[in-house]
Write an enzyme that holds these catalytic residues in place. Sequence first.
Site, PDB file in Angstrom:
ATOM      1  N   HIS A  31      -2.304  11.133   0.323  1.00 17.26           N
ATOM      2  CA  HIS A  31      -1.884  10.928   1.711  1.00 17.26           C
ATOM      3  C   HIS A  31      -1.255  12.239   2.188  1.00 17.26           C
ATOM      4  O   HIS A  31      -0.055  12.315   2.443  1.00 17.26           O
ATOM      5  CB  HIS A  31      -0.912   9.747   1.790  1.00 17.26           C
ATOM      6  CG  HIS A  31      -0.666   9.212   3.170  1.00 17.26           C
ATOM      7  ND1 HIS A  31      -0.871   7.888   3.517  1.00 17.26           N
ATOM      8  CD2 HIS A  31      -0.222   9.804   4.296  1.00 17.26           C
ATOM      9  CE1 HIS A  31      -0.554   7.701   4.788  1.00 17.26           C
ATOM     10  NE2 HIS A  31      -0.152   8.851   5.290  1.00 17.26           N
ATOM     11  N   GLU A  74      -6.936   8.954   5.824  1.00 18.06           N
ATOM     12  CA  GLU A  74      -7.172   9.677   7.072  1.00 18.06           C
ATOM     13  C   GLU A  74      -7.562  11.146   6.843  1.00 18.06           C
ATOM     14  O   GLU A  74      -6.830  12.063   7.233  1.00 18.06           O
ATOM     15  CB  GLU A  74      -5.937   9.603   7.973  1.00 18.06           C
ATOM     16  CG  GLU A  74      -5.559   8.182   8.350  1.00 18.06           C
ATOM     17  CD  GLU A  74      -4.344   8.096   9.275  1.00 18.06           C
ATOM     18  OE1 GLU A  74      -3.664   9.121   9.476  1.00 18.06           O
ATOM     19  OE2 GLU A  74      -4.080   7.016   9.798  1.00 18.06           O
ATOM     20  N   TYR A 119      -4.306   2.428  15.881  1.00 16.79           N
ATOM     21  CA  TYR A 119      -3.080   2.429  16.689  1.00 16.79           C
ATOM     22  C   TYR A 119      -3.360   2.334  18.188  1.00 16.79           C
ATOM     23  O   TYR A 119      -2.667   1.643  18.906  1.00 16.79           O
ATOM     24  CB  TYR A 119      -2.256   3.700  16.401  1.00 16.79           C
ATOM     25  CG  TYR A 119      -1.679   3.693  15.014  1.00 16.79           C
ATOM     26  CD1 TYR A 119      -0.449   3.114  14.750  1.00 16.79           C
ATOM     27  CD2 TYR A 119      -2.388   4.247  13.939  1.00 16.79           C
ATOM     28  CE1 TYR A 119       0.081   3.081  13.467  1.00 16.79           C
ATOM     29  CE2 TYR A 119      -1.862   4.209  12.650  1.00 16.79           C
ATOM     30  CZ  TYR A 119      -0.635   3.626  12.420  1.00 16.79           C
ATOM     31  OH  TYR A 119      -0.119   3.584  11.144  1.00 16.79           O
ATOM     32  N   GLU A 148      -3.623   0.238   8.117  1.00 17.41           N
ATOM     33  CA  GLU A 148      -2.437   0.606   8.892  1.00 17.41           C
ATOM     34  C   GLU A 148      -2.591   0.082  10.301  1.00 17.41           C
ATOM     35  O   GLU A 148      -3.639   0.234  10.933  1.00 17.41           O
ATOM     36  CB  GLU A 148      -2.259   2.134   9.001  1.00 17.41           C
ATOM     37  CG  GLU A 148      -1.705   2.801   7.785  1.00 17.41           C
ATOM     38  CD  GLU A 148      -1.499   4.303   7.990  1.00 17.41           C
ATOM     39  OE1 GLU A 148      -1.238   4.739   9.128  1.00 17.41           O
ATOM     40  OE2 GLU A 148      -1.611   5.029   6.996  1.00 17.41           O
ATOM     41  N   ARG A 165       0.865  -1.176   0.000  1.00 17.71           N
ATOM     42  CA  ARG A 165       0.000   0.000   0.000  1.00 17.71           C
ATOM     43  C   ARG A 165       0.908   1.235   0.000  1.00 17.71           C
ATOM     44  O   ARG A 165       1.668   1.442   0.952  1.00 17.71           O
ATOM     45  CB  ARG A 165      -0.898  -0.003   1.250  1.00 17.71           C
ATOM     46  CG  ARG A 165      -1.701   1.264   1.428  1.00 17.71           C
ATOM     47  CD  ARG A 165      -2.609   1.207   2.657  1.00 17.71           C
ATOM     48  NE  ARG A 165      -3.358   2.437   2.762  1.00 17.71           N
ATOM     49  CZ  ARG A 165      -3.133   3.399   3.666  1.00 17.71           C
ATOM     50  NH1 ARG A 165      -2.193   3.256   4.581  1.00 17.71           N
ATOM     51  NH2 ARG A 165      -3.862   4.491   3.657  1.00 17.71           N
ATOM     52  N   ASN A 178      -7.499   2.345   9.829  1.00 21.21           N
ATOM     53  CA  ASN A 178      -6.195   2.485  10.479  1.00 21.21           C
ATOM     54  C   ASN A 178      -6.408   2.505  11.983  1.00 21.21           C
ATOM     55  O   ASN A 178      -7.253   3.251  12.483  1.00 21.21           O
ATOM     56  CB  ASN A 178      -5.512   3.791  10.060  1.00 21.21           C
ATOM     57  CG  ASN A 178      -5.089   3.785   8.600  1.00 21.21           C
ATOM     58  OD1 ASN A 178      -5.233   2.772   7.905  1.00 21.21           O
ATOM     59  ND2 ASN A 178      -4.571   4.900   8.135  1.00 21.21           N
TER      60      ASN A 178
HETATM   61  O1  IFM Z   1       2.847   7.815   9.809  1.00 22.19           O
HETATM   62  C1  IFM Z   1       1.459   7.911   9.961  1.00 22.19           C
HETATM   63  C2  IFM Z   1       0.768   7.729   8.634  1.00 22.19           C
HETATM   64  O2  IFM Z   1       1.208   8.640   7.691  1.00 22.19           O
HETATM   65  C3  IFM Z   1      -0.724   7.914   8.808  1.00 22.19           C
HETATM   66  N1  IFM Z   1      -1.240   7.109   9.880  1.00 22.19           N
HETATM   67  C4  IFM Z   1      -0.541   7.120  11.143  1.00 22.19           C
HETATM   68  C5  IFM Z   1       0.946   6.892  10.927  1.00 22.19           C
HETATM   69  C6  IFM Z   1       1.681   6.906  12.277  1.00 22.19           C
HETATM   70  O3  IFM Z   1       1.524   8.151  12.895  1.00 22.19           O
END
Ligand code: IFM
Length: 485
Positions: free
Chosen positions: A138, A183, A312, A387, A94, A310
């Site tokens: 992006h 995002e 985290y 992600e 990706r 995505n």
């Molecule tokens: O590095 C970023 C990415 O560009 C977009 N999503 C979160 C990642 C980590 O912060």
Amino acid sequence: MTSTTTPAATAGNPDYRDAGLVFPDSFIFGSATASYQVEGAFDEDGRGPSIWDTFSHTPGKIWNEDTGDVAADHYHRLEADLDLMSSLGLAAYRFSISWSRIQPTGRGPANQKGLDFYARLIDGLIARGIRPIVTMYHWDLPQALEDEGGWTNRATAYAFADYAAILGAAFGDRVDTWTTLNEPWCSAYLGYGSGAHAPGRTDGAAALAAVHHLNLAHGLAILALKPLVTNDPDFSITLNLHVLRGEGETGPEAVRQIDALANRVFLGPLLKGAYPADVLEDTKGISDWAFVLPGDTEIIHQPLEVLGVNYYSTTLVRLWDGESPRENADGHKDVGASPWPGADRVEFLAQPGPYTEMGWNIDPSGLEDLLVSLHEEFPNQPLMVTENGAAFADTVVQTDDGPRVHDVERTDYLRRHFTAAHRAMARGVDLRGYQVWSLMDNFEWGYGYSKRFGIIHVDYETLERTPKDSARWYAALVATRTLPA
Ligand code: IFM
């Protein structure tokens, strides 16, 4: 998205370290990067400046005054990087296309050398049996478009559709997945609200206009692309949906407000064809939303073969009582203005660890909750984790087998999140694949090169690549489709 009134509620094994879980043959294991973060070659072969070139060259904006001028030099090391992907056995890559490499000012004819670079990338992937998952945007808007108002300007959405048509004409026979935006929450609220990201504006009304014009750009781009593709690609968008936990009595109201601004303002028009009424109400003192014209939400509401997710960490909120010292664990006080227009009373609370090097709490239950809640609300919508990954401070050590990076924490992070994804699938979620962030260490936006997310280490002096232990672990997972112990 998903909300609870107790933080980090985890059902079953709280460790999320199940071993022996098997992923289906069709599951697409891959890894992700983005143009400005890895490519470098910022002024070569006709590329025009983007808002991130301007922002990173503005003193005080980026840690250590780092820029993406060289980044990981992916532009010049393409063949070797493709071979590395192949050596890991990746089924997908990706990556994003730099708009200003294709159209240096965001409008006008295509820059052939820009197209040539991405043709080499796409063809190199296909030759190695790796699916190209393209992100068309992006965050690196051509600076010339920002000079006309950027995402606050409706015309930018139409320029994006023209850019999409150029990409469709050039690559519409061989891209596997077309992702319009990555995002948009970050583009709108960090770019135009808090100012932590390019273009660095701090205006809540501008952020809301940007939200809508990004949504509109998504719909227009799909409409422009569809007639031009000759294979059978998936159309997609990637969102960083917020997994919200509420604290105490005011938790549910704080969750509602942030869920509206962070999640439903995108999911509503994208998947239901309407903005949620509460977001319009909550922000009416800031914007009248007159930028939403008749027919816009129909344009935005396009079928998506896959929704990119995505993930985290989680977010813990409550309403501020107006008296106690105010908590603000999302850090927006550090960067000035708030990225949350209309949600002034929401407090962002510190959460229990462990944490990554970003200071983000590690909670794989959040990924399971997110995937399951999306599935419950949109049962027919296939999903892909586009992600997930973690920054940790890595060191290269010399061993008898050559240089190694023993990134135990990142490997554990990935193992726990793959477990969470598998658990979600066992609960009925149609999860098509998983793209680890990131293939290689890269320019982490405002943090410059201080945070390493890669499963491949990049030495920023020599630009040498060293697969970390997490990459070896991932290669074993990809090869066996089974979570190693
Ligand atoms: O590095 C970023 C990415 O560009 C977009 N999503 C979160 C990642 C980590 O912060």
